[in-house]
Motif scaffolding. Structure first.
Motif, PDB file in Angstrom:
ATOM      1  N   PRO A 118       8.858 -73.602  13.366  1.00 16.22           N
ATOM      2  CA  PRO A 118       7.549 -73.638  14.022  1.00 16.22           C
ATOM      3  C   PRO A 118       6.545 -72.609  13.498  1.00 16.22           C
ATOM      4  CG  PRO A 118       9.187 -72.667  15.478  1.00 16.22           C
ATOM      5  CD  PRO A 118       9.923 -73.179  14.273  1.00 16.22           C
ATOM      6  N   LYS A 119       5.290 -73.027  13.488  1.00 14.46           N
ATOM      7  CA  LYS A 119       4.179 -72.142  13.152  1.00 14.46           C
ATOM      8  C   LYS A 119       3.604 -71.625  14.458  1.00 14.46           C
ATOM      9  CE  LYS A 119       2.906 -74.507   8.898  1.00 14.46           C
ATOM     10  NZ  LYS A 119       1.887 -75.264   8.196  1.00 14.46           N
ATOM     11  N   PRO A 120       2.874 -70.532  14.427  1.00 14.60           N
ATOM     12  CA  PRO A 120       2.491 -69.715  13.283  1.00 14.60           C
ATOM     13  C   PRO A 120       3.643 -68.825  12.820  1.00 14.60           C
ATOM     14  CG  PRO A 120       1.593 -68.761  15.286  1.00 14.60           C
ATOM     15  CD  PRO A 120       2.275 -70.042  15.677  1.00 14.60           C
ATOM     16  N   TYR A 121       3.461 -68.244  11.640  1.00 12.82           N
ATOM     17  CA  TYR A 121       4.444 -67.345  11.060  1.00 12.82           C
ATOM     18  C   TYR A 121       4.001 -65.903  11.297  1.00 12.82           C
ATOM     19  CZ  TYR A 121       5.599 -71.653   8.564  1.00 12.82           C
ATOM     20  OH  TYR A 121       5.909 -72.943   8.242  1.00 12.82           O
ATOM     21  N   TYR A 122       4.994 -65.063  11.569  1.00 10.50           N
ATOM     22  CA  TYR A 122       4.765 -63.636  11.777  1.00 10.50           C
ATOM     23  C   TYR A 122       5.680 -62.886  10.825  1.00 10.50           C
ATOM     24  CZ  TYR A 122       2.720 -65.396  16.070  1.00 10.50           C
ATOM     25  OH  TYR A 122       1.965 -66.092  16.982  1.00 10.50           O
ATOM     26  N   LEU A 123       5.184 -61.854  10.201  1.00 12.60           N
ATOM     27  CA  LEU A 123       5.967 -61.065   9.250  1.00 12.60           C
ATOM     28  C   LEU A 123       6.418 -59.765   9.896  1.00 12.60           C
ATOM     29  CD1 LEU A 123       6.998 -60.217   6.424  1.00 12.60           C
ATOM     30  CD2 LEU A 123       4.682 -59.471   5.910  1.00 12.60           C
ATOM     31  N   VAL A 124       7.730 -59.502   9.831  1.00 14.53           N
ATOM     32  CA  VAL A 124       8.278 -58.205  10.196  1.00 14.53           C
ATOM     33  C   VAL A 124       8.966 -57.684   8.943  1.00 14.53           C
ATOM     34  CG1 VAL A 124       9.906 -56.925  11.636  1.00 14.53           C
ATOM     35  CG2 VAL A 124       8.552 -58.788  12.635  1.00 14.53           C
ATOM     36  N   GLY A 125       8.441 -56.604   8.375  1.00 13.88           N
ATOM     37  CA  GLY A 125       8.984 -56.030   7.149  1.00 13.88           C
ATOM     38  C   GLY A 125       9.623 -54.687   7.424  1.00 13.88           C
ATOM     39  N   VAL A 126      10.858 -54.524   6.960  1.00 14.19           N
ATOM     40  CA  VAL A 126      11.608 -53.285   7.155  1.00 14.19           C
ATOM     41  C   VAL A 126      11.792 -52.603   5.798  1.00 14.19           C
ATOM     42  CG1 VAL A 126      13.777 -52.295   7.989  1.00 14.19           C
ATOM     43  CG2 VAL A 126      12.844 -54.347   9.080  1.00 14.19           C
ATOM     44  N   SER A 127      11.321 -51.359   5.681  1.00 10.06           N
ATOM     45  CA  SER A 127      11.507 -50.547   4.485  1.00 10.06           C
ATOM     46  C   SER A 127      11.033 -51.286   3.229  1.00 10.06           C
ATOM     47  CB  SER A 127      12.966 -50.104   4.374  1.00 10.06           C
ATOM     48  OG  SER A 127      13.137 -49.195   3.316  1.00 10.06           O
ATOM     49  N   MET A 128      11.944 -51.566   2.286  1.00 10.23           N
ATOM     50  CA  MET A 128      11.576 -52.264   1.060  1.00 10.23           C
ATOM     51  C   MET A 128      10.984 -53.638   1.375  1.00 10.23           C
ATOM     52  SD  MET A 128      14.061 -53.428  -2.070  1.00 10.23           S
ATOM     53  CE  MET A 128      14.693 -54.880  -1.221  1.00 10.23           C
ATOM     54  N   GLY A 129      11.481 -54.290   2.435  1.00 12.33           N
ATOM     55  CA  GLY A 129      10.958 -55.588   2.840  1.00 12.33           C
ATOM     56  C   GLY A 129       9.499 -55.524   3.249  1.00 12.33           C
ATOM     57  N   ALA A 130       9.062 -54.366   3.766  1.00 13.39           N
ATOM     58  CA  ALA A 130       7.645 -54.189   4.107  1.00 13.39           C
ATOM     59  C   ALA A 130       6.798 -54.203   2.843  1.00 13.39           C
ATOM     60  CB  ALA A 130       7.438 -52.893   4.883  1.00 13.39           C
ATOM     61  N   CYS A 131       7.278 -53.546   1.802  1.00 12.76           N
ATOM     62  CA  CYS A 131       6.558 -53.511   0.527  1.00 12.76           C
ATOM     63  C   CYS A 131       6.489 -54.919  -0.079  1.00 12.76           C
ATOM     64  CB  CYS A 131       7.253 -52.544  -0.420  1.00 12.76           C
ATOM     65  SG  CYS A 131       6.330 -52.189  -1.921  1.00 12.76           S
ATOM     66  N   ILE A 132       7.607 -55.640  -0.036  1.00  6.47           N
ATOM     67  CA  ILE A 132       7.637 -57.015  -0.539  1.00  6.47           C
ATOM     68  C   ILE A 132       6.703 -57.887   0.289  1.00  6.47           C
ATOM     69  CG2 ILE A 132       9.100 -59.066  -0.829  1.00  6.47           C
ATOM     70  CD1 ILE A 132      11.475 -57.040  -1.253  1.00  6.47           C
ATOM     71  N   GLY A 133       6.751 -57.722   1.603  1.00  4.39           N
ATOM     72  CA  GLY A 133       5.917 -58.515   2.501  1.00  4.39           C
ATOM     73  C   GLY A 133       4.433 -58.245   2.329  1.00  4.39           C
ATOM     74  N   LEU A 134       4.061 -56.982   2.137  1.00  4.78           N
ATOM     75  CA  LEU A 134       2.650 -56.657   1.925  1.00  4.78           C
ATOM     76  C   LEU A 134       2.141 -57.351   0.668  1.00  4.78           C
ATOM     77  CD1 LEU A 134       0.054 -55.144   2.633  1.00  4.78           C
ATOM     78  CD2 LEU A 134       0.959 -53.177   1.356  1.00  4.78           C
ATOM     79  N   ARG A 135       2.916 -57.287  -0.396  1.00  2.00           N
ATOM     80  CA  ARG A 135       2.497 -57.965  -1.630  1.00  2.00           C
ATOM     81  C   ARG A 135       2.374 -59.465  -1.403  1.00  2.00           C
ATOM     82  NH1 ARG A 135       4.994 -57.029  -7.580  1.00  2.00           N
ATOM     83  NH2 ARG A 135       3.287 -55.564  -7.759  1.00  2.00           N
ATOM     84  N   ALA A 136       3.324 -60.047  -0.658  1.00  2.00           N
ATOM     85  CA  ALA A 136       3.265 -61.492  -0.375  1.00  2.00           C
ATOM     86  C   ALA A 136       2.003 -61.829   0.420  1.00  2.00           C
ATOM     87  CB  ALA A 136       4.516 -61.933   0.387  1.00  2.00           C
ATOM     88  N   MET A 137       1.647 -60.983   1.371  1.00  2.00           N
ATOM     89  CA  MET A 137       0.417 -61.206   2.144  1.00  2.00           C
ATOM     90  C   MET A 137      -0.808 -61.148   1.236  1.00  2.00           C
ATOM     91  SD  MET A 137       1.133 -59.036   5.615  1.00  2.00           S
ATOM     92  CE  MET A 137      -0.620 -58.893   5.900  1.00  2.00           C
ATOM     93  N   LEU A 138      -0.832 -60.168   0.334  1.00  2.00           N
ATOM     94  CA  LEU A 138      -1.959 -60.029  -0.584  1.00  2.00           C
ATOM     95  C   LEU A 138      -2.065 -61.240  -1.516  1.00  2.00           C
ATOM     96  CD1 LEU A 138      -1.634 -56.238  -1.467  1.00  2.00           C
ATOM     97  CD2 LEU A 138      -3.358 -57.310  -0.001  1.00  2.00           C
ATOM     98  N   GLU A 139      -0.929 -61.919  -1.737  1.00  2.00           N
ATOM     99  CA  GLU A 139      -0.916 -63.116  -2.580  1.00  2.00           C
ATOM    100  C   GLU A 139      -1.065 -64.404  -1.764  1.00  2.00           C
ATOM    101  OE1 GLU A 139       2.487 -62.921  -5.203  1.00  2.00           O
ATOM    102  OE2 GLU A 139       1.747 -61.091  -6.155  1.00  2.00           O
TER     103      GLU A 139
END
Length: 189
Positions: A118-139
Motif C-alpha cells: 500500500p501507498k503512500p511510502y514512508y522511509l525510515v533510514g538507520v545509520s548507513m541506510g539513512a545515507c542510502i535513503g537520502l540519496r534515493a530521495m534526492l534521485e
C-alpha cells in the motif's frame, strides 16, 4: 522474483512475513523481506538498514508498524544478510561503489510494486541506510515522509586519520586491493 529463505522464529514479526530473491540491474541477487498484512492500509515503511542489518533483525519493529496499520519492506543490501557478496570474505561487507546501493533500492521497489504494497511510502533510514535513503530521495524515491535514525552523514575520524584515509583508499582501489580491511583490522570478532 522468487521466494527466499526467511527465519520467522528469529524475526518475531507479523505472521504473514516472507522474503524474496530479486536481481539488481547489475545482476546481484538480493533478499528482500516483506512484512505485509492485508489490513495494512496506512501505507508502507521502506526500512533501510545499517551495515549490520538483515531482514529478520527488525521483525519486532515491523510488528509494531503492523500494529499501527503499516506494511514494512526491508532489504539485505549487497554483501549483507543473505544477499550476494562482492568479495570472497563473507564478513567484509565490501561494495565496489556506494552508489551501487541505489540499484538495491530500485530492486527493493520492484518487490514493493509486484506485491502491490500500500501507498503512500514512508522511509525510515538507520545509520548507513539513512545515507542510502537520502540519496534515493534526492534521485526521486517517492516517499511522503522520512525519519533518519543515527544517520551516517560521515565517518568520525581524527584529522590525521582523515588525511591518511583518502590516499590509502585511493591506492587500495587502484591496486585492486579495495576489498581488504584497513590496516590493523580483520574479519575476526
Amino acid at each position: 522474483m522468487e521466494e527466499a529463505k526467511f527465519y520467522k522464529e528469529i524475526a518475531e514479526g507479523p505472521s504473514s512475513a516472507g522474503a524474496y530473491w530479486i536481481q539488481t540491474e547489475d545482476n546481484v541477487r538480493l533478499r528482500v523481506g516483506a512484512y505485509h498484512t492485508p489490513g495494512d492500509r496506512k501505507g508502507t515503511i521502506l526500512l533501510m538498514l545499517g551495515r549490520f542489518g538483515y531482514v529478520e533483525r527488525y521483525g519486532r519493529v515491523a510488528q509494531s508498524f503492523a500494529d499501527n496499520g503499516f506494511s514494512t519492506v526491508v532489504v539485505d543490501w549487497r554483501s549483507q544478510g543473505l544477499s550476494d557478496r562482492m568479495a570472497d570474505d563473507q564478513q567484509a561487507g565490501h561494495i565496489h561503489h556506494f552508489s551501487d546501493y541505489q540499484k538495491d533500492v530500485s530492486a527493493m521497489m520492484q518487490v514493493v510494486e509486484s506485491l502491490e504494497m500500500p501507498k503512500p511510502y514512508y522511509l525510515v533510514g538507520v545509520s548507513m541506510g539513512a545515507c542510502i535513503g537520502l540519496r534515493a530521495m534526492l534521485e526521486g524515491l517517492p516517499v511522503a515522509a522520512t525519519a533518519f535514525i543515527s544517520p551516517m552523514w560521515g565517518i568520525k575520524m581524527s584529522a590525521v586519520q582523515r588525511i591518511a584515509a583518502w590516499p590509502l583508499s585511493w591506492a587500495a582501489k587502484v591496486t585492486g586491493q579495495g576489498h581488504r580491511y584497513v590496516p590493523g583490522e580483520s574479519g575476526e570478532c
